[in-house]
Each structure stands twice: as C-alpha cells, then as structure tokens.
Design a protein around this motif. Structure first.
Motif: not given
Length: 214
Positions: A165-172, A210-214
């Motif tokens: 896993s790679v997490t940046i802020g709330g994005i994993t 950077l935004r997480a994808r659905d």
C-alpha cells in the motif's frame, strides 16, 4: 407492586440500545501534516493517521482542510467551517501540494505502513527508492525481480517489487509497483506513475491536486 413496576422499567431500559452522544469537534489550526482540534472541550494535536483518546481519527490534512473519522463516518472540516455539525461522507479524498523553490512537489507518504518523504516525478514509470531507503522500509529484496535500468550514470542493476500500500493524505493505493536501485540514487524517493496513474491529477493555480478515484 411498585417494586415490580420499577424492576420492569429497569429491564426495559437495559434492553434498549445504548445512547450515542455526538461529539463536538472543532478544527482550530493546521500545522503541515498535523491539525489542532477542540474535542468536547479538550485541545488535541493530531498527526495524520493518529486517533485521539476520544476516538476521533485524523485521516488527512491539507493547507485548507482536515478530514476526520468519527464512529466510522468521515467529515471534512475547514478553517472557515470548523465545526463537525453533521457527519456527511466526504466525496473523494484530495491532496493539494505546493511547489518548492525549484518547482518540485514534495510530500510525505506511508509505504507499507512506514513514513517516507517523496517527490512527485511524472517521468518515472514507478515509485523509485535507493537501496538504503528500501532497507529502512523493511522491503524484502530477496523476493524482488532483478532487472537493469538506464540512469544518467549508465546501466545499473535494480529490483522490481510490489508494495502492499501507498498512502498520501487520505488517498491509499494498493499493490503498487516499485523499483529499488542498488546505490544511493535517487536521493529522494520518486513518486512515479505506478501510483500517479491510479489517481486523478490536476495542476491549478500552481498547486498539484491529487484525488482518489471512485
């Protein structure tokens, strides 16, 4: 008879679900990857990923807002609207990065649960570590695939492996390809396209979003 009524009332109350009292959570300040909160009248300074004694977890923080988790639900708090009045689910996690003096975007990542500083590099095909960083992160290179890569100093031996896993802020992002070079290059871990291609990326007013994808 009166005692019987009291006993029945107590039994009825014990059968009811426990009352849940909403916590009063207020965002007071943001300090890099940490944020100061007022939780039920107590000041708490939380780092990203940490949970307060009251059970409030800081999921991510940017220069504009903090995302907290309370009772399994997420809430975005901003300095302009700091009070968690309702626990609406945040649409998608977002990270905003400011460029440094050289125009590079640097941030902190959690790789396999361990902290490491990274620099965004859209020219790198994967996340790239130097050997000392890989060892400090506890990566098992005995199971990695030996490869050769071309660098500015020539062709070098390297290793290819999958990060859990790679997490940046709330994005994993899970199962992310990485490359480990067998020397001290690169000096800073490069956040390459094996991660960047799996998030939405946009530049706006000098910021990198950077935004997480659905």
């Amino acid at each position: 008879m009166k005692a019987l009524h009291i006993l029945l009332a107590l039994l009825t109350l014990s059968a009811l679900p426990p009352l849940v009292f909403a916590q009063q959570v207020r965002l007071q300040a943001i300090f890099g990857t940490s944020a100061m909160f007022d939780i039920d009248g107590r000041q708490r300074l939380l780092k990203s990923g940490k949970t307060s004694p009251e059970g409030v977890k800081l999921l991510s923080v940017t220069s504009d807002y903090a995302v907290v988790q309370i009772d399994g639900r997420e809430q975005k708090l901003t300095l302009a609207s700091p009070v968690a009045a309702s626990y609406a689910t945040v649409d998608r996690a977002e990270v905003r990065l400011n460029p440094d003096s050289r125009g590079h975007y640097n941030t902190t990542a959690w790789i396999n649960g361990r902290r490491v500083d990274v620099m965004v590099d859209t020219g790198a095909s994967s996340i790239a570590f130097n050997y000392p960083t890989a060892k400090s992160l506890g990566l098992d290179l005995t199971r990695a695939q030996p490869i050769t890569v071309s660098t500015a100093s020539g062709v070098e031996r390297a290793y290819r492996l999958q990060l859990s896993s790679v997490t940046i802020g709330g994005i994993t992002v899970h199962n992310v390809e990485a490359t480990v070079l067998g020397n001290d290059f690169p000096q800073v871990t490069l956040l390459g396209n094996s991660f960047l291609s799996r998030v939405d990326m946009q530049q706006r007013d000098g910021l990198l979003l950077l935004r997480a994808r659905d």
